[in-house]
Design an enzyme around this catalytic site. Structure first.
Site: not given
Ligand code: APR
Length: 271
Positions: A34, A101, A137, A145, A148, A170, A211, A252
Site C-alpha cells: 500500500f 492485516q 482486516h 450481505c 442477512c 444478495c 509499515s 526481504d
C-alpha cells in the site's frame, strides 16, 4: 551471532510466539503493497474505499473496488516461501498464532499446503489440527450481505460488478459488502481483543512486512514490548516501532523467514 540466530534461540515450543504480518509478506507473491514506492495509495485514494462512501455511494464504491481488486489480486502467484516458512513454524509449534492485516488469504493457503505435507491429522501443541490465523482486516475473497449477513465467494460478485450490476445485491435484497474492514469501520471487537491478548501473552512478537502505521495493528508490537516480549521487526524500510524492537532485520521476507525457520528447527534439535 546474527540477529536471526539470537532470535531463533528464543523461539521454541515452550515459548509463546506471535506473528503480525502486513503487505510486505505478500509482495513477493505479486500483491502490491500500500505504501512506499509504487504503493497502491499512489494510484488510488483511501477515501474511495471508506465505510462512509460505501453507505452513501455504494455504486461508485463498487466500481472503484473492482479496480482495486484487480490491482491487488490480478497477478498473484500463490503463497511464497515466507508464508510457507511461517505456516511450517505454526504447524510445528514454534509459532502460536499468525495475525495478519492482509486480506489475500495467502496464510490460509500456505497452512493448507504445509499441513498436506505433514502426516495427516498432525496435532499442534494446543491439540488443534487447524492453523491459528487471525485475519484482522477480513478476507477480500469473500463478500457479506449487510442485511442477512450471508457470506459468499467474491469472484462471481465482481463479475456482476464488471457487467455493471452495481451495487451487487444478495438474494434477500441486501447490498453486498467486501468482507474486509473498510477505513472508518471498526475491526470486529473479538478480533482486536484476541490479537491484544496474544500480544500481551507473547514471549516473542514478530512484526513482518508491515509499515506498522495503521491502528490497531500498529499498537500490537508496543503492547508486546510493554509486557516483556522480545520484539523483532522484519521489513525492508523503517517503521515507527523500530526504536522499541530488540531485533530489526532489514531483509526481504523471502530470505529472513525461511532462514528463521531453519535456525529454529536446528535449535530445537539441540534442545
Ligand atoms: N520483504 C520485507 N518487507 C517488505 C517487502 C519484502 N519483500 N516488500 C515490502 N516490504 C515492506 C515495506 O518496506 C513496508 O514497510 O512491507 C511494508 C508494507 O507496508 P504497507 O504497504 O503500509 O502495508 P501494511 O503495513 O500491511 O498496511 C497496513 O494499511 O492500507 C491499509 O488495510 C491496508 O492492511 C493494510 C494496512
Amino acid at each position: 551471532m546474527s540477529d536471526l540466530e539470537s532470535l531463533a534461540e528464543e523461539i521454541d515450543r515452550d515459548s509463546t510466539v506471535v506473528a503480525l504480518t502486513g503487505a510486505g509478506t505478500s509482495a513477493p507473491s505479486g500483491v502490491p503493497t500500500f505504501r512506499g514506492d509504487g504503493g497502491v495509495w499512489e494510484r488510488f485514494e483511501e477515501g474511495q474505499f471508506t465505510y462512509g462512501r460505501f453507505r452513501s455511494d455504494p455504486g461508485g464504491f463498487w466500481r472503484d473496488r473492482l479496480e482495486l481488486q484487480r490491482e491487488l489480486f490480478g497477478d498473484v502467484s500463490g503463497p511464497n516461501v515466507a508464508h510457507e516458512a511461517l505456516a511450517t513454524m505454526e504447524r510445528d509449534g514454534f509459532v502460536d498464532a499468525i495475525c495478519t492485516q492482509n486480506t489475500d488469504g495467502l496464510h490460509e493457503a500456505a497452512a493448507r499446503a504445509v499441513s498436506e505435507r505433514a502426516n495427516a491429522g498432525a496435532k499442534r501443541k494446543d491439540g488443534t489440527a487447524e492453523a491459528t490465523i487471525l485475519e484482522l482486516h477480513g478476507n477480500a475473497k469473500r463478500v457479506r450481505c449487510v442485511d442477512c449477513g450471508r457470506r459468499t465467494d467474491a469472484d462471481p460478485v465482481f463479475e456482476r460488478v464488471a457487467n455493471d450490476d452495481v451495487p451487487p445485491r444478495c438474494s434477500c435484497g441486501g447490498i453486498y459488502k467486501p468482507d474486509v474492514v473498510l477505513f472508518g469501520e471498526q475491526l470486529p471487537e473479538a478480533a482486536i481483543q484476541r490479537a491484544q491478548s496474544l500480544a500481551r501473552e507473547s514471549d516473542v512478537f514478530l512484526a513482518i512486512g508491515s509499515s506498522l502505521v495503521v491502528e490497531p495493528a500498529a499498537s500490537l508490537p508496543r503492547l508486546a514490548a510493554s509486557t516483556g516480549a522480545t520484539v523483532a521487526i522484519v521489513t525492508l524500510e523503517s517503521t515507527p516501532c523500530d526504536g522499541l524492537a530488540d531485533v530489526v532485520c532489514r531483509e526481504d521476507v523471502t530470505d529472513a523467514l525461511p532462514r528463521l525457520n531453519e535456525l529454529t528447527i536446528d535449535d530445537s534439535d539441540r534442545s
